[in-house]
Design an enzyme around this catalytic site. Structure first.
Site, PDB file in Angstrom:
ATOM      1  N   ASP A  33       0.842  -1.207   0.000  1.00 17.75           N
ATOM      2  CA  ASP A  33       0.000   0.000   0.000  1.00 17.75           C
ATOM      3  C   ASP A  33       0.878   1.259   0.000  1.00 17.75           C
ATOM      4  OD1 ASP A  33      -2.270   1.583   0.211  1.00 17.75           O
ATOM      5  OD2 ASP A  33      -2.727   1.014   2.283  1.00 17.75           O
ATOM      6  N   SER A 125      -2.927  -9.990   2.134  1.00 19.36           N
ATOM      7  CA  SER A 125      -2.983 -10.431   3.550  1.00 19.36           C
ATOM      8  C   SER A 125      -1.732 -11.150   4.046  1.00 19.36           C
ATOM      9  CB  SER A 125      -4.208 -11.332   3.836  1.00 19.36           C
ATOM     10  OG  SER A 125      -5.393 -10.584   3.853  1.00 19.36           O
ATOM     11  N   TYR A 129      -0.933  -8.353   7.637  1.00 17.66           N
ATOM     12  CA  TYR A 129      -2.131  -9.057   8.118  1.00 17.66           C
ATOM     13  C   TYR A 129      -1.867 -10.520   8.473  1.00 17.66           C
ATOM     14  CZ  TYR A 129      -5.194  -5.033   7.171  1.00 17.66           C
ATOM     15  OH  TYR A 129      -5.794  -3.798   7.191  1.00 17.66           O
TER      16      TYR A 129
HETATM   17  N1  AR6 Z   1       5.384  -5.164  -4.538  1.00 21.46           N
HETATM   18  C1  AR6 Z   1       4.821  -6.389  -4.395  1.00 21.46           C
HETATM   19  N2  AR6 Z   1       4.551  -6.961  -3.214  1.00 21.46           N
HETATM   20  C2  AR6 Z   1       4.874  -6.266  -2.105  1.00 21.46           C
HETATM   21  C3  AR6 Z   1       5.462  -4.969  -2.143  1.00 21.46           C
HETATM   22  C4  AR6 Z   1       5.713  -4.429  -3.433  1.00 21.46           C
HETATM   23  N3  AR6 Z   1       6.256  -3.223  -3.574  1.00 21.46           N
HETATM   24  N4  AR6 Z   1       5.662  -4.550  -0.867  1.00 21.46           N
HETATM   25  C5  AR6 Z   1       5.223  -5.535  -0.057  1.00 21.46           C
HETATM   26  N5  AR6 Z   1       4.771  -6.571  -0.790  1.00 21.46           N
HETATM   27  P1  AR6 Z   1       1.197  -6.113   2.983  1.00 21.46           P
HETATM   28  P2  AR6 Z   1      -1.427  -7.071   3.936  1.00 21.46           P
HETATM   29  C6  AR6 Z   1       4.197  -7.857  -0.343  1.00 21.46           C
HETATM   30  O1  AR6 Z   1       1.697  -5.998   4.374  1.00 21.46           O
HETATM   31  O2  AR6 Z   1      -0.784  -8.226   4.621  1.00 21.46           O
HETATM   32  C7  AR6 Z   1      -0.637  -2.054   4.866  1.00 21.46           C
HETATM   33  O3  AR6 Z   1      -0.129  -1.240   5.873  1.00 21.46           O
HETATM   34  C8  AR6 Z   1       4.492  -8.314   1.062  1.00 21.46           C
HETATM   35  O4  AR6 Z   1       5.777  -8.915   1.128  1.00 21.46           O
HETATM   36  O5  AR6 Z   1       1.528  -5.035   2.035  1.00 21.46           O
HETATM   37  O6  AR6 Z   1      -2.661  -7.321   3.120  1.00 21.46           O
HETATM   38  C9  AR6 Z   1      -2.080  -1.714   4.514  1.00 21.46           C
HETATM   39  O7  AR6 Z   1      -2.338  -0.340   4.614  1.00 21.46           O
HETATM   40  C10 AR6 Z   1       3.393  -9.330   1.279  1.00 21.46           C
HETATM   41  O8  AR6 Z   1       3.748 -10.594   0.724  1.00 21.46           O
HETATM   42  O9  AR6 Z   1      -0.431  -6.261   2.955  1.00 21.46           O
HETATM   43  C11 AR6 Z   1      -2.854  -2.503   5.519  1.00 21.46           C
HETATM   44  O10 AR6 Z   1      -2.941  -1.827   6.752  1.00 21.46           O
HETATM   45  C12 AR6 Z   1       2.224  -8.778   0.465  1.00 21.46           C
HETATM   46  O11 AR6 Z   1       2.790  -7.750  -0.374  1.00 21.46           O
HETATM   47  C13 AR6 Z   1      -2.025  -3.753   5.690  1.00 21.46           C
HETATM   48  O12 AR6 Z   1      -0.694  -3.391   5.344  1.00 21.46           O
HETATM   49  C14 AR6 Z   1       1.135  -8.165   1.315  1.00 21.46           C
HETATM   50  O13 AR6 Z   1       1.724  -7.499   2.433  1.00 21.46           O
HETATM   51  C15 AR6 Z   1      -2.450  -4.841   4.755  1.00 21.46           C
HETATM   52  O14 AR6 Z   1      -1.746  -6.014   5.059  1.00 21.46           O
END
Ligand code: AR6
Length: 177
Positions: A33, A125, A129
């Site tokens: 995000d 997630s 999450y």
């Molecule tokens: N490109 C692709 N994947 C990514 C990137 C990127 N640039 N950065 C992280 N990931 P998360 P959630 C991966 O935490 O668990 C946020 O604060 C990461 O390694 O981004 O759904 C939101 O505002 C992981 O495998 O999302 C919410 O509050 C995946 O993306 C909360 O986090 C998802 O990790 C959502 O949590």
């Protein structure tokens, strides 16, 4: 509908739409995000604020999706969805796993309504999450496959974007299964 794996940073992926693993506030956060809002610039947040003021005063419920334009990103659209937080107990898991599947369904439906042919997903997630990577990637692949009949006439390519080896291994195992 082809499903491809393209490891790396989703903000650099040149699909027509990319999916954001947002939170209900739609006001940005960490993880993917934060990366999307940083790379895409302020117009994405401006549109999210308008959506909150008009259609979603209480925020975006988990399992649903909304679309904004993509600012300075190579994509044209960002599909914002909110994953569920992981819960270990069997009762809670039964409740939340369908919500994670719903994120993929709602995102694909929203993209297909816009005529999007190519879309990229992060592992929703599986970061903040707390969802275990093998299960998050399995749900992603199974749900995307299950949508082929509904959206496959419009969406030609779904790109899975693993951010790290564990995610890549999870997608490869799920695609092979
Ligand atoms: N490109 C692709 N994947 C990514 C990137 C990127 N640039 N950065 C992280 N990931 P998360 P959630 C991966 O935490 O668990 C946020 O604060 C990461 O390694 O981004 O759904 C939101 O505002 C992981 O495998 O999302 C919410 O509050 C995946 O993306 C909360 O986090 C998802 O990790 C959502 O949590």
């Amino acid at each position: 509908m082809d499903i491809e794996i393209r490891p790396g940073d989703i903000t650099a992926v040149e699909t027509q739409a990319i999916v954001n693993a947002a939170n209900s506030s739609l006001m940005g956060g960490g993880g993917v995000d934060g990366a999307i809002h940083r790379a895409g610039g302020p117009s994405i947040l401006d549109e999210c604020k308008k959506i909150r003021e008009t259609d979603l005063p209480d925020g975006l419920p988990a399992g649903q999706a909304v679309v904004t334009t993509a600012g300075e990103l190579p994509a044209q659209w960002v599909v914002h969805t909110v994953g569920p937080t992981y819960a270990k107990t069997p009762e809670k898991y039964q409740e939340k796993a369908p919500v994670l599947a719903s994120c993929y369904r709602a995102s694909l439906q929203a993209a297909a309504e816009l005529g999007v042919e190519t879309i990229a997903f992060p592992t929703i997630s599986a970061g903040v999450y707390g969802w275990p990577m093998d299960d998050a990637t399995r749900i992603a692949v199974e749900t995307i496959r299950s949508m082929e009949e509904q959206v496959g006439d419009t969406i030609r390519t779904v790109v899975l974007v693993p951010f790290g080896q564990e995610a890549e291994d999870g997608y490869r195992a799920a695609l092979a299964g």
